[in-house]
Every structure is written in C-alpha cells, then in structure tokens.
Motif scaffolding. Structure first.
Motif, PDB file in Angstrom:
ATOM      1  N   LEU A  33     -26.216  12.955 -33.916  1.00 39.23           N
ATOM      2  CA  LEU A  33     -24.921  13.614 -33.762  1.00 39.23           C
ATOM      3  C   LEU A  33     -25.074  15.110 -33.980  1.00 39.23           C
ATOM      4  O   LEU A  33     -24.115  15.851 -33.964  1.00 39.23           O
ATOM      5  CB  LEU A  33     -23.908  13.054 -34.757  1.00 39.23           C
ATOM      6  CG  LEU A  33     -23.398  11.665 -34.459  1.00 39.23           C
ATOM      7  CD1 LEU A  33     -22.435  11.228 -35.521  1.00 39.23           C
ATOM      8  CD2 LEU A  33     -22.731  11.614 -33.109  1.00 39.23           C
ATOM      9  N   GLU A  36     -24.664  19.074 -31.285  1.00 35.70           N
ATOM     10  CA  GLU A  36     -23.740  20.213 -31.276  1.00 35.70           C
ATOM     11  C   GLU A  36     -24.312  21.384 -32.079  1.00 35.70           C
ATOM     12  O   GLU A  36     -24.374  22.513 -31.606  1.00 35.70           O
ATOM     13  CB  GLU A  36     -22.404  19.755 -31.874  1.00 35.70           C
ATOM     14  CG  GLU A  36     -21.383  20.834 -32.043  1.00 35.70           C
ATOM     15  CD  GLU A  36     -20.608  21.076 -30.778  1.00 35.70           C
ATOM     16  OE1 GLU A  36     -20.885  20.396 -29.789  1.00 35.70           O
ATOM     17  OE2 GLU A  36     -19.740  21.959 -30.805  1.00 35.70           O
ATOM     18  N   PHE A 233     -19.320  26.670 -30.261  1.00 42.98           N
ATOM     19  CA  PHE A 233     -19.089  25.342 -30.843  1.00 42.98           C
ATOM     20  C   PHE A 233     -17.742  24.780 -30.387  1.00 42.98           C
ATOM     21  O   PHE A 233     -16.751  24.896 -31.083  1.00 42.98           O
ATOM     22  CB  PHE A 233     -19.114  25.411 -32.370  1.00 42.98           C
ATOM     23  CG  PHE A 233     -20.442  25.823 -32.919  1.00 42.98           C
ATOM     24  CD1 PHE A 233     -21.499  24.936 -32.932  1.00 42.98           C
ATOM     25  CD2 PHE A 233     -20.629  27.095 -33.420  1.00 42.98           C
ATOM     26  CE1 PHE A 233     -22.722  25.322 -33.437  1.00 42.98           C
ATOM     27  CE2 PHE A 233     -21.854  27.476 -33.921  1.00 42.98           C
ATOM     28  CZ  PHE A 233     -22.899  26.592 -33.926  1.00 42.98           C
ATOM     29  N   VAL A 234     -17.693  24.269 -29.176  1.00 41.00           N
ATOM     30  CA  VAL A 234     -16.446  23.681 -28.713  1.00 41.00           C
ATOM     31  C   VAL A 234     -16.635  22.221 -28.310  1.00 41.00           C
ATOM     32  O   VAL A 234     -15.856  21.682 -27.561  1.00 41.00           O
ATOM     33  CB  VAL A 234     -15.848  24.449 -27.521  1.00 41.00           C
ATOM     34  CG1 VAL A 234     -15.134  25.678 -27.984  1.00 41.00           C
ATOM     35  CG2 VAL A 234     -16.909  24.775 -26.522  1.00 41.00           C
ATOM     36  N   GLY A 235     -17.695  21.613 -28.814  1.00 45.39           N
ATOM     37  CA  GLY A 235     -17.810  20.176 -28.620  1.00 45.39           C
ATOM     38  C   GLY A 235     -18.615  19.752 -27.409  1.00 45.39           C
ATOM     39  O   GLY A 235     -18.551  18.597 -27.005  1.00 45.39           O
ATOM     40  N   PHE A 238     -21.013  16.974 -28.288  1.00 48.06           N
ATOM     41  CA  PHE A 238     -20.428  15.630 -28.351  1.00 48.06           C
ATOM     42  C   PHE A 238     -20.165  15.086 -26.962  1.00 48.06           C
ATOM     43  O   PHE A 238     -20.267  13.886 -26.714  1.00 48.06           O
ATOM     44  CB  PHE A 238     -19.146  15.663 -29.173  1.00 48.06           C
ATOM     45  CG  PHE A 238     -19.386  16.055 -30.587  1.00 48.06           C
ATOM     46  CD1 PHE A 238     -20.169  15.262 -31.398  1.00 48.06           C
ATOM     47  CD2 PHE A 238     -18.864  17.212 -31.109  1.00 48.06           C
ATOM     48  CE1 PHE A 238     -20.421  15.621 -32.698  1.00 48.06           C
ATOM     49  CE2 PHE A 238     -19.113  17.584 -32.403  1.00 48.06           C
ATOM     50  CZ  PHE A 238     -19.895  16.787 -33.197  1.00 48.06           C
ATOM     51  N   LEU A 239     -19.819  16.004 -26.036  1.00 53.39           N
ATOM     52  CA  LEU A 239     -19.648  15.600 -24.649  1.00 53.39           C
ATOM     53  C   LEU A 239     -20.966  15.044 -24.118  1.00 53.39           C
ATOM     54  O   LEU A 239     -20.988  14.039 -23.392  1.00 53.39           O
ATOM     55  CB  LEU A 239     -19.217  16.822 -23.834  1.00 53.39           C
ATOM     56  CG  LEU A 239     -18.221  16.597 -22.714  1.00 53.39           C
ATOM     57  CD1 LEU A 239     -16.980  15.917 -23.234  1.00 53.39           C
ATOM     58  CD2 LEU A 239     -17.857  17.916 -22.078  1.00 53.39           C
ATOM     59  N   ILE A 241     -23.268  13.614 -25.892  1.00 52.65           N
ATOM     60  CA  ILE A 241     -23.461  12.294 -26.500  1.00 52.65           C
ATOM     61  C   ILE A 241     -22.699  11.238 -25.709  1.00 52.65           C
ATOM     62  O   ILE A 241     -23.229  10.181 -25.354  1.00 52.65           O
ATOM     63  CB  ILE A 241     -22.998  12.306 -27.964  1.00 52.65           C
ATOM     64  CG1 ILE A 241     -23.928  13.180 -28.791  1.00 52.65           C
ATOM     65  CG2 ILE A 241     -22.942  10.898 -28.533  1.00 52.65           C
ATOM     66  CD1 ILE A 241     -23.446  13.427 -30.187  1.00 52.65           C
ATOM     67  N   ALA A 242     -21.427  11.562 -25.399  1.00 56.78           N
ATOM     68  CA  ALA A 242     -20.627  10.630 -24.607  1.00 56.78           C
ATOM     69  C   ALA A 242     -21.287  10.384 -23.257  1.00 56.78           C
ATOM     70  O   ALA A 242     -21.267   9.263 -22.748  1.00 56.78           O
ATOM     71  CB  ALA A 242     -19.230  11.188 -24.415  1.00 56.78           C
ATOM     72  N   ILE A 245     -24.204   7.916 -23.685  1.00 53.00           N
ATOM     73  CA  ILE A 245     -23.729   6.568 -24.009  1.00 53.00           C
ATOM     74  C   ILE A 245     -23.176   5.926 -22.736  1.00 53.00           C
ATOM     75  O   ILE A 245     -23.477   4.776 -22.404  1.00 53.00           O
ATOM     76  CB  ILE A 245     -22.650   6.611 -25.104  1.00 53.00           C
ATOM     77  CG1 ILE A 245     -23.267   7.029 -26.428  1.00 53.00           C
ATOM     78  CG2 ILE A 245     -21.996   5.238 -25.263  1.00 53.00           C
ATOM     79  CD1 ILE A 245     -22.289   7.126 -27.555  1.00 53.00           C
ATOM     80  N   TYR A 290     -12.320  15.243 -22.283  1.00 56.37           N
ATOM     81  CA  TYR A 290     -12.325  14.407 -23.485  1.00 56.37           C
ATOM     82  C   TYR A 290     -11.591  13.092 -23.240  1.00 56.37           C
ATOM     83  O   TYR A 290     -12.045  12.019 -23.654  1.00 56.37           O
ATOM     84  CB  TYR A 290     -11.703  15.156 -24.658  1.00 56.37           C
ATOM     85  CG  TYR A 290     -12.364  16.477 -24.940  1.00 56.37           C
ATOM     86  CD1 TYR A 290     -13.690  16.530 -25.323  1.00 56.37           C
ATOM     87  CD2 TYR A 290     -11.680  17.673 -24.804  1.00 56.37           C
ATOM     88  CE1 TYR A 290     -14.311  17.736 -25.564  1.00 56.37           C
ATOM     89  CE2 TYR A 290     -12.278  18.884 -25.051  1.00 56.37           C
ATOM     90  CZ  TYR A 290     -13.606  18.906 -25.428  1.00 56.37           C
ATOM     91  OH  TYR A 290     -14.204  20.102 -25.659  1.00 56.37           O
ATOM     92  N   VAL A 291     -10.426  13.178 -22.555  1.00 55.09           N
ATOM     93  CA  VAL A 291      -9.683  11.957 -22.240  1.00 55.09           C
ATOM     94  C   VAL A 291     -10.520  11.055 -21.344  1.00 55.09           C
ATOM     95  O   VAL A 291     -10.621   9.845 -21.566  1.00 55.09           O
ATOM     96  CB  VAL A 291      -8.346  12.305 -21.556  1.00 55.09           C
ATOM     97  CG1 VAL A 291      -7.634  11.038 -21.122  1.00 55.09           C
ATOM     98  CG2 VAL A 291      -7.461  13.100 -22.478  1.00 55.09           C
ATOM     99  N   THR A 293     -13.749  10.948 -21.178  1.00 57.89           N
ATOM    100  CA  THR A 293     -14.797  10.351 -21.999  1.00 57.89           C
ATOM    101  C   THR A 293     -14.294   9.109 -22.701  1.00 57.89           C
ATOM    102  O   THR A 293     -14.940   8.057 -22.683  1.00 57.89           O
ATOM    103  CB  THR A 293     -15.257  11.354 -23.068  1.00 57.89           C
ATOM    104  OG1 THR A 293     -15.559  12.572 -22.433  1.00 57.89           O
ATOM    105  CG2 THR A 293     -16.456  10.835 -23.798  1.00 57.89           C
ATOM    106  N   LEU A 294     -13.094   9.235 -23.323  1.00 55.69           N
ATOM    107  CA  LEU A 294     -12.546   8.099 -24.060  1.00 55.69           C
ATOM    108  C   LEU A 294     -12.353   6.913 -23.126  1.00 55.69           C
ATOM    109  O   LEU A 294     -12.726   5.783 -23.449  1.00 55.69           O
ATOM    110  CB  LEU A 294     -11.203   8.483 -24.673  1.00 55.69           C
ATOM    111  CG  LEU A 294     -11.242   9.115 -26.047  1.00 55.69           C
ATOM    112  CD1 LEU A 294      -9.849   9.275 -26.584  1.00 55.69           C
ATOM    113  CD2 LEU A 294     -12.047   8.260 -26.990  1.00 55.69           C
ATOM    114  N   LEU A 297     -15.695   5.412 -22.083  1.00 55.19           N
ATOM    115  CA  LEU A 297     -16.311   4.674 -23.190  1.00 55.19           C
ATOM    116  C   LEU A 297     -15.602   3.346 -23.388  1.00 55.19           C
ATOM    117  O   LEU A 297     -16.207   2.333 -23.724  1.00 55.19           O
ATOM    118  CB  LEU A 297     -16.243   5.495 -24.473  1.00 55.19           C
ATOM    119  CG  LEU A 297     -17.206   6.662 -24.562  1.00 55.19           C
ATOM    120  CD1 LEU A 297     -16.999   7.397 -25.858  1.00 55.19           C
ATOM    121  CD2 LEU A 297     -18.633   6.170 -24.491  1.00 55.19           C
TER     122      LEU A 297
END
Lengths: 319, 381
Positions: A33, A36, A233-235, A238-239, A241-242, A245, A290-291, A293-294, A297
């Motif tokens: 994780l 980032e 640092f705007v994520g 993490f994007l 990582i998504a 996955i 982000y939506v 990604t959710l 997933l």
C-alpha cells in the motif's frame, strides 16, 4: 477527440508503470500500500536532482530531464528499502507499514522541500520547479485519423515507460528470477525448499516496485504540474493498486484497467469543458475514476485470485 | 565478564523484555526513540532540542509560557488542548476497535468529513435550543458514521473487497462530493470555507468568561471519557468483544468455533464508523466551526499512530491522544519561538508511527535477549 487520447495516454502510462511495480511486489507476496508514498518520494528525488543540478552547473536542459528520471527511480528504490526493512526484517504488519510509509513520505517530502528551499536555494517555497518534458510527434503515422492521435504530441517518457514495461514483463514471465518471484507469492516454503532465499527475492521485488513507482511519480509530476509539490499526493498510487487488483495481478490485464482509468478521467474533464460548467463541477468529475474503481472492484473482487501467500509474514518453519 | 554489547542487550531486555506491562514499556521505548530522532533532526538544524520540546509543552498549556496576552493564561491553552484532543480520542478508538478485529479502518477521515458535513447542513444553521441541537449533532454523527462503516463492512463480507482500498476510494469520493456542495451552496466568500455554524449547535462553548479569562470549553470531553470506558467494557467484558478479538486473531478458528465471522466484521465496522462519526462532529462542530473544502483532515490518519502507540487499548488511546495533541497544538508556539518549520511536528509524529509499527519486533527482540542473557547469566556470574 484527439485531446482526450493525448491526455489520457499521458495519464495511463505513468499509472501503468506504478501498477507494474505493485504487481512485482504483490507477486512476491508482500502487500504494497506504500506505492503512493513511493511515487511521491521518487518525484521528490527527481525534483531535487533538477534543483541541485540547475543551481550548481547549468547542464543542457534535455539531459537534466532524463537525469531526473533516473534520480526518481533511484530515490524510489532507496525509500523502498525502508519499507523492506520494516516488512521483511522487523516483520511488521504489511498493510499498516504501507500506510505508515505513505504518511512518512508525505511529511518528509513536505519538510525537506521547505527546508532545502530555505537553506540551500534561498527562497521559501514548497515546490521544486521542473522543466517542460519534450514532446514528439511521430511523422506519417500521426496523420492516420483517430489512431494517429496516439502518436501526436507524445511525451518522450511515454516511450521510455513502454520500453521499461516490456522489459519488466519479460523479467516477470520469461526469466527464472520472475518465476521464483511469482512462486514466492504463492508458496514461499516451496521456493525455500528449492534452495532460494525468499527474503532476498522479496527484497528485490520491493526495490523494483519502489523504482517503478518513482518513475511513474516523476512522470506524473512532469505531465500534470511541471513541478514537484505536495499536490503529487492525490491518490494515484491507490488508483494503481485498484488497477492491478482489477487486472488480476497480470500485466496485460492491468494495462487495460489503466486505460479505462485514463479515459474515464479525461472524458470527464472533456465534458466539463464542453458543457462550459462552472469550475466547481470539476470536483464531481474528479470522483469519476474512484467511483469507477469501486464499481469494478465490486464485480471483480470475488472472482479474482490474489497470490496465495499475499500478506503472510514468511515463516520458514511453516508447512 | 560483561562486555559492552552485553550491557546494551541487558538494558534493552530489562526495559522491553517480558514481564508486567511489556506493551506499555515498548510504547514508551518507541516514544523515546522518536524523540531522540527528532532531537537529532533539530540539532542538525542548529536548534536546541530541549528548548524545542519545552516550548511544545508550553504551547499546549502543560508548562507556563514566558508571557501571555490579556485574558489568556496557561489555563486557556490547556482547555484548548482538551478541545482539540476530543476528536482524536474518538478517531483513535475507531481505528483501535477495527484493528482488534483485524480490519484496518483508514476511512476515518472520510467519515469525519461526511458526518461533519451532514450535521452542519441539518442542524448547524437552525435555531433549535442549544441542548437539543447538541444532542442532535451527536446523534447525526453516530448515525452517518455507522452507515458508512456498515457499507465498508458489508462490501468486505459480501464481495470480499479489500477494505483498505474501498476506504481510500471512499475518502476521495466523500471529500470531492462534499467540497462540491460546499463550493456551490455553502461557501463563505471571504474564508472560502463553509459558512460558520450557529453557536447553539457548536459542541464547544467559545469565549466563556471564567476567572477573568476567556476560555473555550468543550462540552464533550466527559462523553469522550465515558465512551473510552464503554469501549473498554465492550472489548474486555462482553461476549461480542470476545468474538471480535477472536476474529481478529484467527478467522478460521473462530469460524470453526461457531462465531459468525461476517456478522462480526460488519458489526465491528458499524461501531468503528460510529466512533469516527463522533470524531467528525466533535472536530467540525466543536474544535472548529466550518469545513474546509477539498481537505481531508490529517487527524484521521494521525489516529492510526495514536491507536498503535496506545496498543489498541482504549485507555492507552486516551493517553496517546493527549500526547500527540501536545505535539500538534504546541507546534505553532515552537515554530514562532525557534523559527523552525511547522512541518517538523508532522515529521516527528510519522517517525513515531514508524517505530510503533515495528513495536512487534522490539517485543520479539526483548524476549530473545532476555532468554539469551538468562542462559549466559548463570555461566558468567
């Protein structure tokens, strides 16, 4: 239309190379994780290299740009060593360590950027200014309708990323080392039984992920803001990582996932511009990846197969 | 014969080794290590670390400052410290409860923004009587937080989605959506934040005249203490608390014993979310009175450090929150007095986090040294 393609490729490829770093790390069985933080730290070192070299001896600008890419990779790998130390030597919880590394990267870069700017470059600022990365247009092919846009106004780093990505895919899938690395993620005890050092392989995997994240980070810094500032640092980590996955920990599928994110983002911006909505609507557009990604997933988490030993602390004695 | 290395080992083993309050001692050791690292950093910058640390204590009202402006004193600073500590207590409890169950709730910041926003919109600008408004604010905080927590828990249990990635995505989505509504509907043209809420809904009483001083009194500190003991009771003395910890230690074993793992996960996330919601309302409608768009509160992430430092124990969290908030609220005074950058406090906190994350290793090391010394000790003496 052309703008959408140009912008989304400039976003997709850095994301892709970060995700490849993640695939190496998670493929060897270590949850990462920290991407980032690693990408931010890489971008920081790249920016620092530019700042130091321009203030000491003015090299040619084009050389500096490529030096900064190397500095970012080295910096990312260097910072990843800290992650490796905590995760492999101190055997801390990998998820918590990743978040810790992220927080440390945010506060460390903020502190160092301010402090170095004040003490060495004699100005109070929270950013390092980078140059504009050279863009090229491939002759002839760029004339082809629609497809030609993929070859118009391309940042040179995009070609570098593609080359590195192909090389990494070769290492992961076609070399003995890559096979051992993937085996470490599924059954580390078997790798140990075959006479290999699991901790050593995982250490290298973490270093690679740091270098890849650093490369992606400095490319983001170039393509989005042409400077290094805490706004890196705007994520995006993490994007990434998504993305892997969703891409089932495979490099080819991950590339598709990154493409979807890239296009979702630039199509969203395109609509805000076209409908001439007030700028506050860009907040809603920014939620789009982000939506997405959710939702993705939601559908793919159950069928996806993560490396079997992912997140387990390596225990030699375990059967 | 004692060689030098043996002395180090011996002192480390006696401090971090097995015995009474081992985890507490290791926490102190982590704190000590990060203070030393911070001191080295300050020395490199050419500042006196002792002056720096005392000015942290002075800025947060633990020690008296050199001089005070009118109607302010050490008491004012101390009450401010309490005021800022309350959200941290709730946030760290939220992280700690989830960690006990093996879940990592990193959505605390997002939940804080959402619950603060909902409470601001629904109650913040109305003219209900003070007490009713305050109670409503707290209830909204608990409700919104519990809903988001339940969502995360349910996604984890039903769809096997990694709760960390879900939580991070939710953080960004909540932050952007809330900032959209603030920018379009609630923005104050001067401060660029949401319009300040009415005093009747605010959980902190601002500028109360007392002993000839103006003091900000937080009304929820007592509630925070009660919640700390409630959570302690829940974890240690109830059946659900036992199931929660059992799932955290070993999911398969708990399933074998007949514990419904999925249900426990969702319930835990509901509790954790509700606590984060409380943190949100006490932060945005207590310590502060408006919401800054596009900013996720750093407090939600610092809470992870606090929970780790407090060994996921509610009482430990209470004291660790106080400690971290001394750092944060003392920073302004430190940076104005010594001329160091404000970022140094955040840096020391994340170094502390680094050491706390590896506290498990210190425990192993302490046990190992003790064992070694025990074996050698008989031969040497």
């Amino acid at each position: 239309m052309n703008n959408i393609i140009i912008e989304s490729m400039a976003f997709t490829l850095p994301l892709f190379i970060i995700a490849i770093g993640g695939i190496f790390c998670e493929g060897s069985g270590v949850i990462n994780l920290a991407l980032e933080g690693l990408l931010g730290m890489g971008a920081f070192f790249g920016g620092l290299a530019v700042a130091i070299l321009t203030s000491t001896f003015v090299d040619s600008q084009s050389a500096l740009v490529y030096i900064s890419l190397f500095a970012a990779m080295a910096g990312g790998a260097f910072f990843a060593m800290l992650f490796a130390l905590i995760v492999l030597k101190f055997q801390a919880n990998q998820v918590i360590s990743g978040v810790v590394i992220n927080m440390l990267a945010v506060s460390l870069t903020a502190f160092l950027t301010n402090q170095l700017n004040v003490s060495f470059f004699g100005q109070s600022s929270n950013k390092f200014v980078l140059f504009i990365f050279p863009r090229v247009t491939v002759p002839f092919i760029s004339k082809v309708p629609i497809l030609g846009a993929f070859f118009t106004d391309v940042y040179v780093f995009e070609f570098i990323i593609i080359a590195v990505a192909l090389f990494m895919a070769y290492i992961l899938y076609k070399t003995p080392f890559g096979m051992r690395l993937r085996a470490c993620g599924d059954n580390p005890q078997a790798v140990a039984a075959a006479g290999q050092n699991v901790t050593h392989i995982r250490f290298i995997a973490i270093l690679i992920s740091g270098a890849m994240a650093g490369l992606g980070g400095i490319c983001f810094a170039y393509s989005i803001s042409t400077n290094f500032s805490p706004s890196i640092f705007v994520g995006y980590g993490f994007l990434a990582i998504a993305a892997y996955i969703f891409g089932n920990w495979k490099i080819s599928n991950t590339f598709l996932a990154c493409l979807i994110f890239g296009f979702a983002r630039s199509i969203g911006y395109f609509f805000v511009q076209q409908l001439s909505l007030p700028s506050s609507y860009s907040d809603l557009v920014l939620t789009f990846p982000y939506v997405l990604t959710l939702l993705l997933l939601l559908f793919f988490s159950k069928t996806n197969k993560a490396p079997q030993a992912l997140g387990e602390i390596y225990d030699k004695g375990k059967r | 014969m004692l060689n030098k290395k043996n002395i180090y080992k011996r002192s480390f083993a006696s401090f971090c080794g097995p015995g009474k309050h081992q985890l507490l001692r290791i926490s102190f050791f982590c704190l000590f290590l990060s203070l030393v690292t911070g001191a080295i950093l300050l020395l490199l910058l050419g500042k006196n670390p002792f002056v720096a640390y005392t000015s942290l204590l002075q800025g947060s009202g633990i020690l008296p400052k050199l001089r005070y402006p009118g109607r302010k004193s050490q008491l004012t600073d101390f009450f401010n410290l309490l005021n800022y500590t309350v959200p941290m207590i709730f946030a760290s409890l939220s992280v700690a409860v989830a960690l006990k169950c093996g879940l990592f709730n990193i959505c605390v910041s997002g939940i804080m923004v959402l619950s603060g926003f909902m409470a601001t919109v629904l109650v913040g600008y109305s003219d209900i009587t003070s007490i009713v408004a305050k109670i409503l604010v707290l209830l909204i905080g608990v409700g919104v937080g519990a809903l988001v927590g339940a969502l995360i828990g349910w996604l984890k249990y039903r769809f096997n989605m990694n709760e960390v990635v879900v939580a991070i995505m939710l953080n960004y989505i909540i932050s952007y959506v809330v900032s959209f509504f603030i920018n379009t509907q609630l923005a104050d043209p001067v401060t660029r934040q949401s319009v300040e809420i009415n005093q009747n809904a605010r959980l902190t009483l601002v500028d109360v005249e007392m002993f000839g001083l103006r003091i900000n009194i937080t009304t929820v500190f007592v509630l925070a203490l009660i919640v700390v003991f409630l959570i302690k009771f829940l974890l240690d003395k109830t059946r659900f608390g036992f199931e929660l910890k059992a799932v955290g230690v070993n999911k398969n074993a708990s399933r074998y014993c007949g514990i419904k793992v999925g249900k426990t996960l969702v319930k835990t996330m509901i509790i954790s979310g509700a606590l984060a919601g409380l943190a949100g309302v006490t932060y945005y409608l207590g310590s502060y009175a408006s919401i800054q768009p596009r900013v996720v509160p750093q407090l939600g992430f610092d809470a992870i450090a606090v929970a780790l430092l407090g060994n996921m124990n509610p009482i430990g969290c209470l004291f660790a929150s106080g400690l971290i908030m001394i750092f944060e609220s003392g920073t302004a005074y430190l940076s104005s007095r010594l001329g160091v950058l404000r970022e140094i406090a955040a840096l020391i906190i994340s170094i502390l986090l680094l050491f706390s994350a590896s506290s498990g290793y210190f425990k192993i090391l302490g046990n190992k040294f003790k064992l070694e010394l025990g074996e050698n000790g008989g031969r040497n003496e």
